[in-house]
Write a protein that holds these residues in place. Structure first.
Motif, PDB file in Angstrom:
ATOM      1  N   GLU C  46      -9.376   2.582  12.246  1.00 17.27           N
ATOM      2  CA  GLU C  46      -8.794   1.238  12.165  1.00 17.27           C
ATOM      3  C   GLU C  46      -7.589   1.231  11.217  1.00 17.27           C
ATOM      4  O   GLU C  46      -7.130   2.296  10.777  1.00 17.27           O
ATOM      5  CB  GLU C  46      -9.846   0.184  11.813  1.00 17.27           C
ATOM      6  CG  GLU C  46     -10.856   0.554  10.794  1.00 17.27           C
ATOM      7  CD  GLU C  46     -10.293   0.521   9.405  1.00 17.27           C
ATOM      8  OE1 GLU C  46      -9.636   1.505   8.984  1.00 17.27           O
ATOM      9  OE2 GLU C  46     -10.528  -0.486   8.713  1.00 17.27           O
ATOM     10  N   LEU C  47      -7.103   0.038  10.925  1.00 18.25           N
ATOM     11  CA  LEU C  47      -5.853  -0.117  10.182  1.00 18.25           C
ATOM     12  C   LEU C  47      -5.805   0.702   8.887  1.00 18.25           C
ATOM     13  O   LEU C  47      -4.809   1.384   8.602  1.00 18.25           O
ATOM     14  CB  LEU C  47      -5.637  -1.608   9.863  1.00 18.25           C
ATOM     15  CG  LEU C  47      -4.390  -1.957   9.067  1.00 18.25           C
ATOM     16  CD1 LEU C  47      -3.128  -1.606   9.845  1.00 18.25           C
ATOM     17  CD2 LEU C  47      -4.385  -3.443   8.700  1.00 18.25           C
ATOM     18  N   VAL C  48      -6.874   0.630   8.102  1.00 21.70           N
ATOM     19  CA  VAL C  48      -6.880   1.340   6.817  1.00 21.70           C
ATOM     20  C   VAL C  48      -6.762   2.846   7.034  1.00 21.70           C
ATOM     21  O   VAL C  48      -6.042   3.540   6.294  1.00 21.70           O
ATOM     22  CB  VAL C  48      -8.155   0.996   6.005  1.00 21.70           C
ATOM     23  CG1 VAL C  48      -8.278   1.879   4.775  1.00 21.70           C
ATOM     24  CG2 VAL C  48      -8.149  -0.479   5.618  1.00 21.70           C
ATOM     25  N   GLY C  49      -7.422   3.347   8.070  1.00 18.71           N
ATOM     26  CA  GLY C  49      -7.323   4.771   8.389  1.00 18.71           C
ATOM     27  C   GLY C  49      -5.916   5.177   8.808  1.00 18.71           C
ATOM     28  O   GLY C  49      -5.430   6.251   8.432  1.00 18.71           O
ATOM     29  N   VAL C  50      -5.255   4.307   9.580  1.00 24.47           N
ATOM     30  CA  VAL C  50      -3.884   4.603  10.010  1.00 24.47           C
ATOM     31  C   VAL C  50      -2.951   4.641   8.800  1.00 24.47           C
ATOM     32  O   VAL C  50      -2.137   5.564   8.634  1.00 24.47           O
ATOM     33  CB  VAL C  50      -3.398   3.568  11.051  1.00 24.47           C
ATOM     34  CG1 VAL C  50      -1.931   3.798  11.390  1.00 24.47           C
ATOM     35  CG2 VAL C  50      -4.256   3.633  12.311  1.00 24.47           C
ATOM     36  N   ILE C  51      -3.084   3.654   7.928  1.00 28.86           N
ATOM     37  CA  ILE C  51      -2.244   3.618   6.718  1.00 28.86           C
ATOM     38  C   ILE C  51      -2.548   4.829   5.833  1.00 28.86           C
ATOM     39  O   ILE C  51      -1.635   5.514   5.353  1.00 28.86           O
ATOM     40  CB  ILE C  51      -2.471   2.304   5.943  1.00 28.86           C
ATOM     41  CG1 ILE C  51      -1.932   1.118   6.756  1.00 28.86           C
ATOM     42  CG2 ILE C  51      -1.818   2.365   4.568  1.00 28.86           C
ATOM     43  CD1 ILE C  51      -2.257  -0.236   6.150  1.00 28.86           C
ATOM     44  N   ALA C  52      -3.833   5.116   5.633  1.00 30.65           N
ATOM     45  CA  ALA C  52      -4.209   6.209   4.730  1.00 30.65           C
ATOM     46  C   ALA C  52      -3.679   7.546   5.239  1.00 30.65           C
ATOM     47  O   ALA C  52      -3.104   8.325   4.465  1.00 30.65           O
ATOM     48  CB  ALA C  52      -5.733   6.255   4.574  1.00 30.65           C
ATOM     49  N   LEU C  53      -3.844   7.820   6.531  1.00 29.88           N
ATOM     50  CA  LEU C  53      -3.373   9.111   7.047  1.00 29.88           C
ATOM     51  C   LEU C  53      -1.849   9.188   7.056  1.00 29.88           C
ATOM     52  O   LEU C  53      -1.280  10.270   6.849  1.00 29.88           O
ATOM     53  CB  LEU C  53      -3.960   9.407   8.425  1.00 29.88           C
ATOM     54  CG  LEU C  53      -5.142  10.394   8.347  1.00 29.88           C
ATOM     55  CD1 LEU C  53      -6.296   9.804   7.586  1.00 29.88           C
ATOM     56  CD2 LEU C  53      -5.564  10.874   9.699  1.00 29.88           C
ATOM     57  N   VAL C  85       8.577   3.343   2.965  1.00 24.10           N
ATOM     58  CA  VAL C  85       8.942   4.051   4.202  1.00 24.10           C
ATOM     59  C   VAL C  85       7.703   4.489   5.001  1.00 24.10           C
ATOM     60  O   VAL C  85       7.610   4.201   6.203  1.00 24.10           O
ATOM     61  CB  VAL C  85       9.892   5.232   3.886  1.00 24.10           C
ATOM     62  CG1 VAL C  85       9.987   6.204   5.061  1.00 24.10           C
ATOM     63  CG2 VAL C  85      11.271   4.698   3.518  1.00 24.10           C
ATOM     64  N   PRO C  86       6.704   5.157   4.391  1.00 25.45           N
ATOM     65  CA  PRO C  86       5.534   5.518   5.206  1.00 25.45           C
ATOM     66  C   PRO C  86       4.696   4.305   5.626  1.00 25.45           C
ATOM     67  O   PRO C  86       4.026   4.359   6.667  1.00 25.45           O
ATOM     68  CB  PRO C  86       4.735   6.464   4.305  1.00 25.45           C
ATOM     69  CG  PRO C  86       5.258   6.274   2.937  1.00 25.45           C
ATOM     70  CD  PRO C  86       6.679   5.815   3.064  1.00 25.45           C
ATOM     71  N   LEU C  87       4.743   3.216   4.840  1.00 23.91           N
ATOM     72  CA  LEU C  87       4.025   2.011   5.274  1.00 23.91           C
ATOM     73  C   LEU C  87       4.683   1.433   6.528  1.00 23.91           C
ATOM     74  O   LEU C  87       3.994   0.975   7.451  1.00 23.91           O
ATOM     75  CB  LEU C  87       3.987   0.968   4.142  1.00 23.91           C
ATOM     76  CG  LEU C  87       3.035   1.310   2.983  1.00 23.91           C
ATOM     77  CD1 LEU C  87       3.236   0.343   1.811  1.00 23.91           C
ATOM     78  CD2 LEU C  87       1.575   1.269   3.448  1.00 23.91           C
ATOM     79  N   VAL C  88       6.017   1.466   6.563  1.00 20.66           N
ATOM     80  CA  VAL C  88       6.716   1.025   7.772  1.00 20.66           C
ATOM     81  C   VAL C  88       6.353   1.947   8.942  1.00 20.66           C
ATOM     82  O   VAL C  88       6.075   1.476  10.061  1.00 20.66           O
ATOM     83  CB  VAL C  88       8.248   1.011   7.532  1.00 20.66           C
ATOM     84  CG1 VAL C  88       9.006   0.824   8.853  1.00 20.66           C
ATOM     85  CG2 VAL C  88       8.621  -0.082   6.535  1.00 20.66           C
ATOM     86  N   PHE C  94       0.991   1.836  14.397  1.00 18.37           N
ATOM     87  CA  PHE C  94      -0.106   0.916  14.729  1.00 18.37           C
ATOM     88  C   PHE C  94       0.237   0.119  15.977  1.00 18.37           C
ATOM     89  O   PHE C  94      -0.594  -0.049  16.878  1.00 18.37           O
ATOM     90  CB  PHE C  94      -0.369  -0.025  13.548  1.00 18.37           C
ATOM     91  CG  PHE C  94      -1.648  -0.795  13.668  1.00 18.37           C
ATOM     92  CD1 PHE C  94      -2.848  -0.237  13.257  1.00 18.37           C
ATOM     93  CD2 PHE C  94      -1.666  -2.072  14.209  1.00 18.37           C
ATOM     94  CE1 PHE C  94      -4.040  -0.934  13.381  1.00 18.37           C
ATOM     95  CE2 PHE C  94      -2.854  -2.772  14.344  1.00 18.37           C
ATOM     96  CZ  PHE C  94      -4.045  -2.205  13.931  1.00 18.37           C
ATOM     97  N   VAL C  95       1.469  -0.367  16.047  1.00 18.70           N
ATOM     98  CA  VAL C  95       1.899  -1.205  17.174  1.00 18.70           C
ATOM     99  C   VAL C  95       2.311  -0.359  18.375  1.00 18.70           C
ATOM    100  O   VAL C  95       1.934  -0.652  19.513  1.00 18.70           O
ATOM    101  CB  VAL C  95       3.076  -2.114  16.739  1.00 18.70           C
ATOM    102  CG1 VAL C  95       3.616  -2.889  17.943  1.00 18.70           C
ATOM    103  CG2 VAL C  95       2.643  -3.049  15.632  1.00 18.70           C
TER     104      VAL C  95
END
Lengths: 220, 220, 220
Positions: C46-53, C85-88, C94-95
């Protein structure tokens, strides 16, 4: 903190009474250690595995925080209670895991949520005091709160639980709480009361997520 | 250490002749690297995997020790032999793994046990010299001795071997040895001879555990 | 770098225009983050996993480099763009992960190869400036370039891709490039131009390995 007259007892970074802060922190350490020990038991590990997962879950996030900030040696290696407490937790789990799993599941989740809030708040405060960037301080708050659990899952050879689509909000409340801390710090209205309020809000949000089944979105 | 007349040759922390200490340390590094390389071969990894697991197994524990203590850059990046030796080990494993597995299994276990004792002793000494708490110094001794093997297993996507219920005593001899070091250090009777005695005792205990099948208890 | 008149704009270690260096570095960060986010999506996180990786893949190598060198807090926590930058990138993945996977596979590999070359070069330069040993500086260059991807794979509970026998040359071009940097540094002919040339050569070698299927040897 009525009655505190000695200034040195107030932690200069967190604005909390130092004894109170340490006590509350150690409660979080204890319950994080219990969660690590329980996973070790479920995985069939022996004594060393139970101790290792207890220590890593309780202390991993704070050690990463301190190493990244250059605050070495980390609190965990400096203040002996930060090792004694999770070792006691490991012993309690080793002997009493069956009782804990069946009769104390809810208290463990309750205190784990408390640890989440406390570690997110104190992590973000310490990172701010060490002059991390604003976003960096938020991230360090989240890592302090969740890093130990991630290492626990890696050592157990699981995917980190908090990334699973069926996990309930965990890192997001921590991130929101750490953000409030950093905003307060940078705008000059940070105080020990803000830290306590943030920890309580993160705790409540986590419990609400568990109760109402709130999840983070999954791609697609 | 008869005949050593130059004071600077005695390491001020460990009380050992510096050349002797480094030599013995590098022997441990070599055999830890062999164990990492062998696991990489068993997992079907290619050259980079063999080198990576050799380096990580040999140096991971010491790097964690130095990073946590703030002793940067770690010895592994400062003293070039600490990289040359495990690279040679990786090359030996790459070429000769079949012979090592079939004809040198016992020597590898023997020298791995030697590395365990040496790293537990020198890790606890270094942590004491850097003023970790007593329990913290013991833990750093254990991490120095076992951390590389744990990272090796994580990178191979295994559960850490030393947590398995059928593993023979490994971390516990290291913990006992590191405890003796810390007690000696704090009570003023630490010397290079104590370090050598402790390393030998940990080594013997590990070999006895292998021979007699001693295991740590498992919950329930 | 025509028109640069202010000396302070030249990074004293890398010899590159500081703004150019940071821009190029952030391009590498972006594409490493994309590769992390895509793996998270494939794993069903989910979202947290996408951001973390995304964060871990983009920043993990540089954080290890800085922590090992004692350069704390790491750039990633100091310069806010290294997190923005990596958050973007995580948001984009994600999208738009379906589009990226089907229509931008080759560009992602292309820019990942660019990141590999850049990080190997800047990692080896920074390690040399911090007085790591020659072999240590090469290793730190390789870790800077590949460490984030290794942590990404560990968190996804995979074996590191770059150890697989069917992976194409990845760490070896980075090691060759870092070696050239260190040789140049130690013999006094290092310059920003050398760094750019090395990054370009590593990039080309990686692309050639992908195109022609070059692999590292496997034992036996």
């Amino acid at each position: 903190m009525p009655g505190v007259s000695v200034l040195a007892q107030i932690d200069s970074a967190t604005g909390l009474d130092a004894t109170l802060e340490r006590t509350v922190d150690l409660v979080g350490v204890f319950f994080f250690a219990v969660s690590g020990g329980l996973l070790a038991v479920r995985k069939g590990f022996e004594l060393v595995g139970v101790i290792a997962l207890s220590l890593v879950t309780a202390l991993g996030g704070g050690i990463i925080r301190d190493v990244v900030l250059g605050a070495t040696p980390p609190t965990a290696f400096d203040d002996v209670l930060y090792l004694i407490v999770p070792l006691v937790a490991a012993a309690v789990v080793f002997v009493g895991h069956a009782i804990i799993e069946h009769r104390f599941r809810r208290p463990v989740m309750f205190f784990d949520a408390a640890g989440l809030g406390l570690f997110a708040a104190t992590g973000a405060v310490k990172a701010s005091a060490f002059e991390a960037s604003a976003v960096g301080a938020v991230l360090i708050g989240v890592i302090t709160a969740t890093g130990g659990g991630i290492i626990r899952d890696v050592l157990a050879n699981d995917q980190p639980h908090l990334f699973h689509p069926d996990s309930r909000l965990y890192a997001i409340p921590a991130a929101l709480g750490a953000t409030v801390i950093v905003v307060a710090w940078r705008n000059g209205f940070y105080s020990g009361g803000v830290a306590i309020g943030v920890a309580a809000a993160v705790f409540s949000l986590r419990l609400a997520a568990l109760k109402f089944g709130w999840r983070a979105p999954t791609p697609r």
